[in-house]
Each structure stands twice: as structure tokens, then as C-alpha cells.
Design an enzyme around this catalytic site. Structure first.
Site, PDB file in Angstrom:
ATOM      1  N   ALA A  90      72.403  50.604  83.027  1.00  0.00           N
ATOM      2  CA  ALA A  90      71.891  50.803  84.396  1.00  0.00           C
ATOM      3  C   ALA A  90      70.600  51.612  84.297  1.00  0.00           C
ATOM      4  O   ALA A  90      70.450  52.665  84.916  1.00  0.00           O
ATOM      5  CB  ALA A  90      72.914  51.469  85.302  1.00  0.00           C
ATOM      6  N   HIS A  94      65.280  56.742  81.697  1.00  0.00           N
ATOM      7  CA  HIS A  94      65.611  56.198  80.376  1.00  0.00           C
ATOM      8  C   HIS A  94      64.344  55.682  79.682  1.00  0.00           C
ATOM      9  O   HIS A  94      64.158  55.881  78.476  1.00  0.00           O
ATOM     10  CB  HIS A  94      66.603  55.037  80.497  1.00  0.00           C
ATOM     11  N   GLN A 108      84.604  59.312  77.722  1.00  0.00           N
ATOM     12  CA  GLN A 108      83.954  60.478  78.338  1.00  0.00           C
ATOM     13  C   GLN A 108      84.129  60.510  79.845  1.00  0.00           C
ATOM     14  O   GLN A 108      83.632  61.417  80.513  1.00  0.00           O
ATOM     15  CB  GLN A 108      82.475  60.546  77.961  1.00  0.00           C
ATOM     16  N   ASP A 122      70.926  66.194  81.519  1.00  0.00           N
ATOM     17  CA  ASP A 122      72.259  66.559  81.040  1.00  0.00           C
ATOM     18  C   ASP A 122      72.092  67.742  80.084  1.00  0.00           C
ATOM     19  O   ASP A 122      72.267  67.614  78.870  1.00  0.00           O
ATOM     20  CB  ASP A 122      72.897  65.349  80.361  1.00  0.00           C
TER      21      ASP A 122
END
Ligand code: AMP
Length: 276
Positions: A29, A34, A58, A147
Site C-alpha cells: 500500500a 515509501h 506483528q 515508526d
């Protein structure tokens, strides 16, 4: 762009190359965030490998796994356009021919923030990242600072397993209104997406208000603001030591970071911002 689904084929190809391998692991996605990692990998290596694998171990929430967006054809087109050399897109059976029972110990890092609110999440991340590193054997691996805690966990993982891979953190890419880009953003309704724009605003407010000593006051302010937004249900808002996410101690810590995790409707969003 070469596309592989099996580790043996991927390794057969990679072993014939004599290049610095830059690796970008993703769950697909794909969005501009990215792509920025792919671009950075291209700038710093001779051959770029991207993986797309929605890693079941996860996801602590089964519904989150079921609804996770899957857009393989569009992802492959985006990667081709970005100049990615190799796409590795394995099946669950390929990555987990048997159940992975490994339990990692990241200490405090796995007990705080997302570690506390998503039990097992970082263990699952460690399982898949170690397997992917084993398969790709990259020289460098690129991870988004969105993250933030994950980057610290992966650095610790590499240290514990004595893997020869350099972990390179990359900046957060944001939509024009400041919301951190995320694969989950497409799942937001129009109303949720509008309210989600408050997240980066709150982070900027926290940064403006923080003077190095008033973490508790800033936390209270932001928590009150979160409570005033109808679709928000917070997991946490914290100000921590950016180095290891321990409590921020103004007497000795150099850099503070604000971190937030909040449900906007059903969708859990995270963000962070370095303060000072
Ligand atoms: P994911 O597909 O969500 O597992 O993300 C794959 C990689 O892309 C991780 O290293 C993320 O931190 C990174 N990433 C996700 N969103 C962003 C963003 N908005 N800016 C920069 N990197 C990101």
C-alpha cells in the site's frame, strides 16, 4: 525491475551481483513516504531491494490485519517508476514455513509506548525483519522515523544478532496539511481524515510550548486537546528522551521527542516530533 516470490530465486539473483545492496522493507500500500525511502536507498547503494509483505505476526489486532490495504499492482508500478531494482514479495508460507517461536528481549523498549499498547508487535517485527535481512543480506536498510520506536528496536535487533547491516533512519513524509503519510490513511472516512489533521497540529503546539523543563505541563495540554476532538481515542501522548525513549530528564538528556498514538475512529495513527 526483477520480481521474486521465493527466497532461493532472490538469493540466486543477488549472489551474482557485486553491488552494495540497499533494502527497504514494507507492507505495501505504498505511498510517497515509501518512495522517499527507495530514493534514499538509490542514492546510497548500487542495488535497491524493496520487500512487500504484510507480516501477520506483528498484528496484535486481527481486524487490523484483515483490513490492511493490499494494492500489489499499483505498488509494483510505483516501485518501477521510482527506480527500484528488485521487488521481493513472498507468501506467508515462504516466510513462515513453520511457526516462528522466537522470543526477543528488548527490555524497556518493548514494554513502553507501542510496546505496551501493542503486545507482541515488536516481537513480530523482529521476527520478520531478521528473516528478511537473512534472505536479502543487505549492506544498508532504510527505515522511516515515523515508526521511531521501530527504528530503535531494529537497531537493537541487529546488535543482538550481530548482523552486518547499517540501519539508516529517514525523515517522515507528510501530506500538505501535515498528517504523516501512512498506508492506513486510505481507510479513514472523509470526516476522520479531516479530524486526523489535528495530530500534526498538536505536535507543533507541543514543540512551541516545550521549554526543556515543562514536559508534564505540555503533556496535560495536549491530552486535554485530544479529549476535545470527538473522533479521537488516545493510546498515549508522551515526551521522552529521544535516545532510548526513557523518561525525559532535563538535567542530562540532550534531545526530547514527543510521541503520539491515537485512534481516529477505528484507525490507529502514530506520529512523533523532535522537540527543542
Ligand atoms: P510500512 O509499510 O508501514 O511497514 O512502512 C515501511 C517503511 O516505510 C517503514 O520503515 C516506515 O517507517 C516507512 N514509512 C511509512 N510511512 C512513512 C512516512 N510517512 N515517511 C517516511 N517513511 C515512512
Amino acid at each position: 525491475m526483477h520480481v521474486f516470490g521465493h527466497i532461493s530465486d532472490l538469493q540466486g539473483f543477488l549472489s551474482a551481483q557485486n553491488k552494495i545492496i540497499g533494502f527497504v522493507p514494507t507492507m505495501g500500500a505504498l505511498h510517497t513516504g515509501h518512495v522517499s525511502l527507495i530514493k534514499e536507498a538509490k542514492a546510497q547503494s548500487g542495488l535497491v531491494v524493496c520487500s512487500i509483505f504484510v507480516n501477520p505476526t506483528q498484528f496484535n489486532d486481527k481486524k487490523d490485519l484483515e483490513r490492511y490495504p493490499r494494492t500489489f499492482e499499483a505498488d509494483a508500478a510505483l516501485l518501477r517508476e521510482a527506480g527500484c531494482d528488485v521487488l521481493f514479495a513472498p507468501s506467508v508460507e515462504e516466510m513462515y514455513p513453520e511457526v516462528d517461536t522466537r522470543k526477543f528481549d528488548f527490555g524497556f523498549l518493548d514494554r513502553t509506548l507501542d510496546g505496551a499498547f501493542r503486545p507482541g508487535h515488536f516481537n513480530g517485527v523482529a521476527q520478520i525483519v531478521s528473516k528478511l535481512f537473512e534472505a536479502v543480506k543487505p549492506h544498508k536498510a532504510f527505515f522511516g522515523q515515523k515508526d521511531y520506536q521501530q527504528v530503535l528496536v531494529v537497531k537493537e535487533l541487529v546488535k543482538q544478532l550481530k548482523m552486518q547491516v547499517e540501519i539508516i533512519p529517514c525523515p517522515i513524509l507528510r501530506d500538505p496539511d501535515g498528517l504523516a503519510m501512512s498506508s492506513r490513511n486510505v481507510l479513514l472516512t472523509k470526516e476522520e481524515r479531516e479530524q486526523a489533521a489535528a495530530i500534526p497540529k498538536l505536535m507543533q503546539e507541543a514543540k512551541a510550548m516545550f521549554n526543556g523543563r515543562n514536559a508534564a505541563e505540555v503533556k496535560k495540554h495536549v491530552e486535554n486537546r485530544i479529549a476535545s476532538i470527538p473522533l479521537f481515542k488516545p493510546d498515549y501522548f508522551e515526551i521522552r528522551n529521544a535516545e532510548d525513549l526513557s523518561e525525559f530528564d532535563p538535567a542530562k538528556d540532550r534531545q526530547a521527542i514527543a510521541l503520539i498514538a491515537v485512534f481516529c475512529g477505528r484507525i490507529r495513527l502514530i506520529d512523533n516530533l523532535l522537540l527543542q
